[in-house]
Design an enzyme around this catalytic site. Structure first.
Site, mmCIF file in Angstrom:
data_model
loop_
_atom_site.group_PDB
_atom_site.id
_atom_site.type_symbol
_atom_site.label_atom_id
_atom_site.label_comp_id
_atom_site.label_asym_id
_atom_site.label_seq_id
_atom_site.Cartn_x
_atom_site.Cartn_y
_atom_site.Cartn_z
ATOM 1 C CD GLN A 25 3.341 -7.629 -5.307
ATOM 2 O OE1 GLN A 25 3.853 -8.229 -6.257
ATOM 3 N NE2 GLN A 25 4.052 -6.821 -4.528
ATOM 4 C CG HIS A 49 7.857 -9.365 -7.594
ATOM 5 N ND1 HIS A 49 9.216 -9.133 -7.516
ATOM 6 C CD2 HIS A 49 7.274 -8.403 -6.820
ATOM 7 C CE1 HIS A 49 9.437 -8.073 -6.732
ATOM 8 N NE2 HIS A 49 8.262 -7.626 -6.309
ATOM 9 C CD GLU A 64 16.002 -1.103 -14.643
ATOM 10 O OE1 GLU A 64 17.027 -1.331 -13.993
ATOM 11 O OE2 GLU A 64 15.685 -1.760 -15.676
ATOM 12 C CE1 TYR A 76 16.145 -3.438 -22.103
ATOM 13 C CE2 TYR A 76 15.630 -5.733 -22.521
ATOM 14 C CZ TYR A 76 15.767 -4.442 -22.970
ATOM 15 O OH TYR A 76 15.540 -4.146 -24.304
ATOM 16 C CE1 TYR A 80 10.901 -2.801 -1.453
ATOM 17 C CE2 TYR A 80 11.407 -5.098 -1.893
ATOM 18 C CZ TYR A 80 10.812 -3.920 -2.263
ATOM 19 O OH TYR A 80 10.122 -3.842 -3.448
#
Length: 369
Positions: free
Chosen positions: A82, A144, A238, A248, A259
């Site tokens: 990523q 991430h 979300e 949050y 997972y």
């Protein structure tokens, strides 16, 4: 022409079915052959800048031609999984300053993080580039990083970050930047009114915490609110309304599971943690997000559009008085992973598809000239 269908909408536990009237459109290809394009920015006077995750910044000319050579001056980018080059965003005063911002993965596999640079684009290359922010601490891995940006009307910006995947508990630690939104002045300094600026145990850049992997940010000037969305694990993506200093919940609170199918936590809500406005379970893997505010598609004006990677679609979040009342699946007929969605200065909706041969697409009314 899009197809009308029902989707399951999770808003504070309510399940409903999309009832919006169909809007006819046509889709035009603006550029092809982009390697995992990630972000799109519109230049004044025409043309677009597009980032490729592989570390390249590309220019689509005003006539729609993709310039063959990448724009020089991009920082060295850590690429893998990523990790890569993320957002390109024009400064609010770009027409005068020519400043733009780039977020990207920096470092090495063993020690990497998210960086934010500012540079001046002279029409050919990036010059006077400087690193304004480097998230701490460095971490190992390729997952991430967050990377989305939004400008606020007080001459500050917010940058969404990720939890580094293997470091999720740190999203509750105000002593680092993992799993947070940070707020900076446009020169990279810390605003005096940031919510944690007087807390010696917290990073002064923090604006909110308890996020997993922020992938979309929009400031709604009409309602003076900041909205962001993030990837959940297996379920629990979300959409949140961001308040300064709020927590949050990740990973103490989530609607998703790990997972492996194991529980991340038994809690979907807890006192002191902000619940999402909306969650997608199962996951759609939300990516970019746009607030459409034009008359080309009058039925869409004021609605949010969320690109979805895993679901290979765009979700239109239908709003009434700023509240989400329904949602609709769009562009699933393309069968492509959607990385970004933007409202263009011409009133069209622009899509960025995520693949080794990614595309930039323009969505126009079916009856427009």
């Amino acid at each position: 022409m899009r197809r009308l269908g029902c989707v399951v909408l999770a808003i504070t536990g309510l399940a409903t079915c999309a009832t919006a009237l169909a809007t006819d459109y046509r889709i035009e290809t603006m550029a092809t052959g982009l390697e995992h394009p990630w972000s799109l920015a519109f230049l004044p006077g025409g043309g677009m800048l597009v980032t490729e995750r592989a570390g390249r910044l590309r220019l689509i000319e005003a006539d729609g031609t993709l310039r063959e050579a990448p724009i020089p001056g991009v920082p060295e980018v850590f690429v893998g999984g990523q990790a890569g080059l993320f957002e390109v965003a024009l400064a609010p005063d770009f027409a005068e300053s020519r400043h733009l911002y780039l977020s990207y993965a920096c470092g090495t596999l063993a020690a990497n993080t998210t960086c934010l640079d500012r540079a001046r684009f002279d029409g050919e290359r990036l010059v006077e580039r400087e690193t304004l922010f480097r998230a701490e601490p460095d971490k190992h891995g390729r997952s991430h990083f967050g990377g989305r940006l939004a400008f606020l009307p007080d001459d500050t910006l917010v940058l969404g970050l990720g939890d580094g995947f293997d470091y999720r508990e740190q999203a509750q630690n105000p002593g680092n930047h993992l799993g947070s939104l940070v707020r900076l002045n446009l020169d990279g300094s810390v605003p005096d009114d940031n919510p944690f600026v007087d807390d010696r145990e917290a990073r002064p850049e923090l604006y909110s915490l308890g996020h997993r992997n922020v992938q979309g940010i929009v400031f709604d000037a009409t309602r003076d609110e900041l909205l962001s969305h993030e990837h959940g694990p297996r379920g629990g993506d979300e959409l949140n309304r961001i308040e300064p200093g709020a927590n949050y919940g990740w990973p103490l609170v989530t609607h998703g599971v790990d997972y492996t199918g194991a529980l991340v936590t038994p809690f979907t809500e807890l006192p002191g943690y902000v619940s999402p406005l909306l969650h997608w379970t199962p996951s759609i893997a939300p990516a970019g997000m746009a607030l459409y505010d034009d008359e080309r598609f009058p039925a869409w004006k004021g609605d949010l559009f969320v690109a979805a990677l895993a679901a290979r679609q765009v979700r239109r979040l239908i709003r009434e008085d700023g509240e989400i009342v329904d949602q609709e699946v769009l562009f699933d007929e393309l069968g492509e992973r959607m990385r970004d969605v933007r409202g263009g200065p011409d009133g069209a909706l622009y899509l960025v598809t995520d693949s080794e041969k990614g595309r930039v697409l323009r969505v126009m009314p079916a009856t427009s000239p």
